[in-house]
Design an enzyme around this catalytic site. Structure first.
Site, PDB file in Angstrom:
ATOM      1  N   LYS A  92       0.831  -1.204   0.000  1.00 15.41           N
ATOM      2  CA  LYS A  92       0.000   0.000   0.000  1.00 15.41           C
ATOM      3  C   LYS A  92       0.863   1.250   0.000  1.00 15.41           C
ATOM      4  O   LYS A  92       1.940   1.272   0.584  1.00 15.41           O
ATOM      5  CB  LYS A  92      -0.899   0.013   1.242  1.00 15.41           C
ATOM      6  N   ARG A 119      -4.678 -14.134   4.994  1.00 15.51           N
ATOM      7  CA  ARG A 119      -3.766 -13.162   5.620  1.00 15.51           C
ATOM      8  C   ARG A 119      -3.898 -13.225   7.135  1.00 15.51           C
ATOM      9  O   ARG A 119      -2.900 -13.244   7.859  1.00 15.51           O
ATOM     10  CB  ARG A 119      -4.092 -11.768   5.088  1.00 15.51           C
TER      11      ARG A 119
END
Length: 316
Positions: free
Chosen positions: A191, A267
């Site tokens: 990100k 995740r």
């Protein structure tokens, strides 16, 4: 400098130059958002706010007051949006007004002082798999087909490295061939344009090699690592698999096994498993690419394990 001005080839016409000089800072702010997911989320928030207030031109944002923001917040709550969704939308508008403040376009940020709705605990929102479920999931794809080999490699990459879907989709062949201090690594584009290097797990490495050998695009260093099966059949096609396709892969295999989950659960599973095996939470934060350790704690599902409950410590 004078020579450059008089003899250099001009890329913009005078009309184009003036047009860019006249771009409102509101539009400039949005154009400067680099992350595709952030742009999409902020665009949705802006559209919602503009529909609510009747704003039609960027300059009208300069007339927004705190009262407008409170009214919009109340409308979002009345529409039964979750507390986190409301907070995210307010954050999008706050980002815009912070930029306008920097540009001296407005005197203050009207989102400041607007009370945000409380957020429920994240605990349990993204379920983590048990070890036996993770093993079942890795064995689920048919390892005799290219698709099956690819899917096993994708599941292993997610489960052993805790990548986000879009991070996995951005992986290039060369990102799989990184080495640091003699140890194979994955180069992950995270990100906000941040890059991190994650040690490559041997189990995942073996499955990725099997997939590349079958798909025959392992030498295309700048090409996408994971591709749709149809792209694997087209020589020279480097188009990556999409985040939506990754979600559907995880969903389909997990549903067949009796526990329907999304890709983000893998995740959570990887983070929880690492923490269960005494990984340092600060290292897990870095591994996941989190800016704030509080976000990492969301993935710490150890407190939700029934076997650790005081219930089972009671003995009469």
């Amino acid at each position: 400098m004078t020579d450059l001005i008089t003899t250099g080839k001009r890329a913009l016409t005078s009309i184009e130059f003036q047009g860019l000089a006249d771009v409102p800072p509101e539009v400039e702010w949005f154009a400067n958002l680099g992350n595709k997911e952030t742009r999409r989320a902020y665009e949705n928030a802006l559209k919602d706010f503009m529909n609510f207030t009747g704003i039609q031109h960027p300059e009208e944002f300069r007339m927004v007051t705190r009262a407008h923001m409170i009214a919009w917040r109340d409308d979002l709550v009345n529409r039964s949006l979750s507390g986190m969704s409301v907070r995210h939308r307010l954050a999008a508008l706050s980002s815009l007004f912070e930029y306008l403040c920097e540009k001296n376009t407005v005197t203050h940020n009207p989102v400041k002082g607007v009370k945000r709705p409380a957020v429920e605990s994240y605990e349990g929102k993204t379920p983590a798999l048990g070890d036996h479920q993770a093993r079942q999931l890795l064995e689920a794809p048919d390892s005799t087909t290219i698709k099956g080999k690819r899917d096993r490699a994708i599941l292993a990459t997610l489960l052993y490295h805790a990548l986000r879907r879009d991070e996995l989709c951005r992986l290039k062949i060369k990102d799989f061939k990184q080495e640091r201090r003699g140890v194979p690594h994955l180069k992950v584009s995270g990100k906000g344009g941040k890059t991190r290097y994650v040690p490559l797990h041997p189990a995942a490495s073996g499955l990725i090699h099997e997939y590349l050998d079958a798909a025959e695009h392992g030498l295309e260093d700048t090409g996408s690592l994971f591709r749709s099966v149809s792209n694997n059949r087209i020589q020279g096609s480097q188009k990556a698999i999409t985040p939506d396709a990754v979600y559907k892969i995880v969903r389909a295999y997990s549903e067949k096994l009796g526990f329907k989950i999304g890709a983000h659960s893998l995740r959570a599973t990887a983070a929880t498993n690492a923490l269960d095996h005494q990984a340092d939470i600060a290292k897990v934060q870095e591994w996941l690419g989190h800016a704030n350790i509080a976000t990492t704690r969301i993935y710490d599902h150890r407190k939700t394990r029934p076997e650790d409950s005081p219930t089972f410590k009671v003995s009469y």
